[in-house]
Design a protein around this motif. Sequence first.
Motif, PDB file in Angstrom:
ATOM      1  N   SER A 351       0.834  -1.212   0.000  1.00 53.83           N
ATOM      2  CA  SER A 351       0.000   0.000   0.000  1.00 53.83           C
ATOM      3  C   SER A 351       0.865   1.257   0.000  1.00 53.83           C
ATOM      4  CB  SER A 351      -0.962  -0.001   1.195  1.00 53.83           C
ATOM      5  OG  SER A 351      -0.281   0.113   2.430  1.00 53.83           O
ATOM      6  N   SER A 352       1.999   1.217   0.720  1.00 54.38           N
ATOM      7  CA  SER A 352       2.902   2.368   0.728  1.00 54.38           C
ATOM      8  C   SER A 352       3.481   2.603  -0.661  1.00 54.38           C
ATOM      9  CB  SER A 352       4.036   2.151   1.731  1.00 54.38           C
ATOM     10  OG  SER A 352       3.537   2.044   3.054  1.00 54.38           O
ATOM     11  N   GLY A 353       3.886   1.505  -1.319  1.00 54.29           N
ATOM     12  CA  GLY A 353       4.454   1.635  -2.650  1.00 54.29           C
ATOM     13  C   GLY A 353       3.450   2.173  -3.655  1.00 54.29           C
ATOM     14  N   ILE A 354       2.205   1.711  -3.564  1.00 53.07           N
ATOM     15  CA  ILE A 354       1.169   2.167  -4.490  1.00 53.07           C
ATOM     16  C   ILE A 354       0.807   3.627  -4.219  1.00 53.07           C
ATOM     17  CG2 ILE A 354      -1.286   1.857  -5.084  1.00 53.07           C
ATOM     18  CD1 ILE A 354      -0.747  -1.197  -4.762  1.00 53.07           C
ATOM     19  N   SER A 355       0.763   4.010  -2.943  1.00 49.17           N
ATOM     20  CA  SER A 355       0.408   5.398  -2.608  1.00 49.17           C
ATOM     21  C   SER A 355       1.453   6.381  -3.102  1.00 49.17           C
ATOM     22  CB  SER A 355       0.218   5.550  -1.091  1.00 49.17           C
ATOM     23  OG  SER A 355       1.465   5.463  -0.414  1.00 49.17           O
ATOM     24  N   GLU A 356       2.690   5.903  -3.261  1.00 50.32           N
ATOM     25  CA  GLU A 356       3.768   6.779  -3.736  1.00 50.32           C
ATOM     26  C   GLU A 356       3.744   6.964  -5.252  1.00 50.32           C
ATOM     27  OE1 GLU A 356       7.251   4.921  -2.204  1.00 50.32           O
ATOM     28  OE2 GLU A 356       6.786   5.435  -0.110  1.00 50.32           O
ATOM     29  N   MET A 357       2.980   6.121  -5.941  1.00 52.75           N
ATOM     30  CA  MET A 357       2.831   6.284  -7.383  1.00 52.75           C
ATOM     31  C   MET A 357       1.862   7.430  -7.648  1.00 52.75           C
ATOM     32  SD  MET A 357       2.590   2.315  -8.632  1.00 52.75           S
ATOM     33  CE  MET A 357       3.611   1.055  -7.861  1.00 52.75           C
ATOM     34  N   GLY A 358       2.159   8.261  -8.566  1.00 56.27           N
ATOM     35  CA  GLY A 358       1.383   9.472  -8.807  1.00 56.27           C
ATOM     36  C   GLY A 358      -0.103   9.308  -9.013  1.00 56.27           C
ATOM     37  N   PRO A 359      -0.573   8.293  -9.745  1.00 55.09           N
ATOM     38  CA  PRO A 359      -1.994   8.251 -10.111  1.00 55.09           C
ATOM     39  C   PRO A 359      -2.944   7.829  -8.996  1.00 55.09           C
ATOM     40  CG  PRO A 359      -0.625   7.026 -11.676  1.00 55.09           C
ATOM     41  CD  PRO A 359       0.210   7.302 -10.483  1.00 55.09           C
ATOM     42  N   PHE A 360      -2.436   7.289  -7.870  1.00 56.47           N
ATOM     43  CA  PHE A 360      -3.303   6.562  -6.959  1.00 56.47           C
ATOM     44  C   PHE A 360      -3.469   7.229  -5.597  1.00 56.47           C
ATOM     45  CE2 PHE A 360      -1.130   3.205  -9.559  1.00 56.47           C
ATOM     46  CZ  PHE A 360      -2.199   3.025 -10.438  1.00 56.47           C
ATOM     47  N   GLU A 361      -4.623   6.935  -4.992  1.00 62.62           N
ATOM     48  CA  GLU A 361      -4.949   7.426  -3.649  1.00 62.62           C
ATOM     49  C   GLU A 361      -5.532   6.251  -2.871  1.00 62.62           C
ATOM     50  OE1 GLU A 361      -8.572  10.118  -2.310  1.00 62.62           O
ATOM     51  OE2 GLU A 361      -7.008  11.307  -3.285  1.00 62.62           O
ATOM     52  N   LEU A 362      -4.964   5.962  -1.701  1.00 65.78           N
ATOM     53  CA  LEU A 362      -5.426   4.835  -0.899  1.00 65.78           C
ATOM     54  C   LEU A 362      -6.788   5.123  -0.287  1.00 65.78           C
ATOM     55  CD1 LEU A 362      -2.223   3.778   1.089  1.00 65.78           C
ATOM     56  CD2 LEU A 362      -3.147   2.723  -0.986  1.00 65.78           C
ATOM     57  N   TRP A 363      -7.642   4.096  -0.266  1.00 63.88           N
ATOM     58  CA  TRP A 363      -8.883   4.149   0.524  1.00 63.88           C
ATOM     59  C   TRP A 363      -8.575   3.727   1.947  1.00 63.88           C
ATOM     60  CZ3 TRP A 363     -13.762   5.934  -0.339  1.00 63.88           C
ATOM     61  CH2 TRP A 363     -14.761   5.534   0.546  1.00 63.88           C
ATOM     62  N   ASN A 364      -7.752   2.705   2.097  1.00 63.71           N
ATOM     63  CA  ASN A 364      -7.225   2.276   3.401  1.00 63.71           C
ATOM     64  C   ASN A 364      -5.882   1.619   3.150  1.00 63.71           C
ATOM     65  OD1 ASN A 364      -8.811   0.077   2.173  1.00 63.71           O
ATOM     66  ND2 ASN A 364      -8.195  -1.097   3.969  1.00 63.71           N
ATOM     67  N   ASP A 365      -5.123   1.350   4.232  1.00 61.90           N
ATOM     68  CA  ASP A 365      -3.709   0.998   4.034  1.00 61.90           C
ATOM     69  C   ASP A 365      -3.320  -0.412   4.440  1.00 61.90           C
ATOM     70  OD1 ASP A 365      -3.851   1.137   6.771  1.00 61.90           O
ATOM     71  OD2 ASP A 365      -2.394   2.772   6.987  1.00 61.90           O
ATOM     72  N   GLY A 366      -4.293  -1.266   4.828  1.00 60.03           N
ATOM     73  CA  GLY A 366      -3.962  -2.644   5.177  1.00 60.03           C
ATOM     74  C   GLY A 366      -3.525  -2.859   6.599  1.00 60.03           C
ATOM     75  N   THR A 367      -3.761  -1.869   7.479  1.00 58.55           N
ATOM     76  CA  THR A 367      -3.360  -2.030   8.877  1.00 58.55           C
ATOM     77  C   THR A 367      -4.463  -2.622   9.748  1.00 58.55           C
ATOM     78  OG1 THR A 367      -3.915   0.298   9.260  1.00 58.55           O
ATOM     79  CG2 THR A 367      -1.606  -0.226   8.843  1.00 58.55           C
ATOM     80  N   ASP A 368      -5.629  -2.941   9.167  1.00 57.58           N
ATOM     81  CA  ASP A 368      -6.634  -3.740   9.883  1.00 57.58           C
ATOM     82  C   ASP A 368      -6.364  -5.201   9.515  1.00 57.58           C
ATOM     83  OD1 ASP A 368      -7.722  -1.525  11.096  1.00 57.58           O
ATOM     84  OD2 ASP A 368      -9.304  -1.262   9.631  1.00 57.58           O
ATOM     85  N   ILE A 369      -7.171  -5.819   8.664  1.00 57.26           N
ATOM     86  CA  ILE A 369      -6.714  -7.073   8.081  1.00 57.26           C
ATOM     87  C   ILE A 369      -5.762  -6.712   6.931  1.00 57.26           C
ATOM     88  CG2 ILE A 369      -8.791  -8.330   8.761  1.00 57.26           C
ATOM     89  CD1 ILE A 369      -9.727  -8.188   5.844  1.00 57.26           C
TER      90      ILE A 369
END
Length: 460
Positions: A351-369
């Motif tokens: 999720s950190s790697g994807i959030s650092e890519m310009g086009p994307f915005e996280l809905w959540n980051d995987g810190t629950d499940i």
Amino acid sequence: MAQKRDKNTLSVNPLFARPGEDTIALKTKLADGQMMPETAYQIVHDETMLDGNARLNLATFVSTWMDDHANRLYAETYDKNMIDKDEYPQTAQIEQNCWKILADLWHSPDPEGTIGTSTVGSSEACMLGGLALKRLWQSARRADGKPTDKPNLVMSSAVQVCWEKFCNYFDVEARLVPISEEHKCLDGFELEKYVDENTIGVVAIMGVTYTGMYEPVKQIAAKLDDIQASTGLDINIHVDAASGGMIAPFIQQDLEWDFKIDRVHSISTSGHKYGLVYPGLGWVVWRERQWLPEDLIFYVSYLGGDMPTFALNFSRPGAQVVLQFYLFLRLGREGYAKIQQACQDVAVYLSSGISEMGPFELWNDGTDIPVFAWRLKEGHTDKWTLYDLAERLRTRGWLVPAYPMPSNLEKLTVERIVVRNGLSMDLADSLLEDIRKETEYLDRLESPMPQESAQPGFHH
């Protein structure tokens, strides 16, 4: 016309040139004659190859890998029928051992004195929890001389489809609380608008299928406390912990969500998700035996006595129950914690790697499940969508679904990754590199991708 072969030469014919392999086998009706077992095996084996690599399926929550000892146990016990308690008494005892372990893990006040059962999957477990809530509500209403013809169940619009099936099959009104950008899951907001005297219970989800987020069970229970204080309505909770029930006890031990909360009367989980067992196993446990109505229980002969059973299915495999007990013994709390933490570490890395890519915005980051979802940033492109990215990743072997969010947010498309045991950090790094490459390819487009009707790759 092909020359008719002598049956006596079958054993020396090349594998793919013998009868059955050199023709197209009948698929939708029985052939008149038999086929060599080797040939039938090869045909089915070859067809299942087309399914792709299960380890690269990041759409499913279901376990795709177990160790060699588990595979041996599976082969030794796949002929056991879970319903035959008297014929397979030790398997029946193993089943009881497992749900008592879960009752203790989830802080039941009396793990030995409560009741639970295995199921074919967590969907059946949810339906049993819902049935118990409905029957308890009916009994209370009849005792008060009130009608029982309009039960309703309150839950998030992002519930797994099994809850909509429950309401449909068992004549319960589904009251869906819509999620929104401000309230991404059921959190108690405006809950008073959805509950009334006909509410049999509220469903709280520990790991929303769409995104992996936990619904705050303690916060929902507190809101129900407020509702009871102002209206007198005493409404209880079933926790659908299909995924989180085997995550939170090990890596989020301070989180209050289980039987520590008085309003939580039943909890279901999926043994074949983060319970780490092959497909075909769910569990449901009640806080105390009183919350499973006696008139829903059947008794079967067991070692000269009676054993309670409560299930929608009758004959079903016992092997997965044996595998669950193997894992409970093999891993213990420490082993489960290591595996679930490793999965979460991979999810956060991705999720950190994807959030650092310009086009994307996280809905959540995987810190629950260890599940997370992302969307395209508004205005980033009009040339491609997340469906296009999903298709590009599929060409590299990865199944990463894109799909619309539920009602009220259906115009929002997200893409989701489920991290299971078997997705190593090294594989995750390869996935990130493939997402970068395919994103760069799509960003170089000079005109929009051709669009067919969207086919959401969403899997429960």
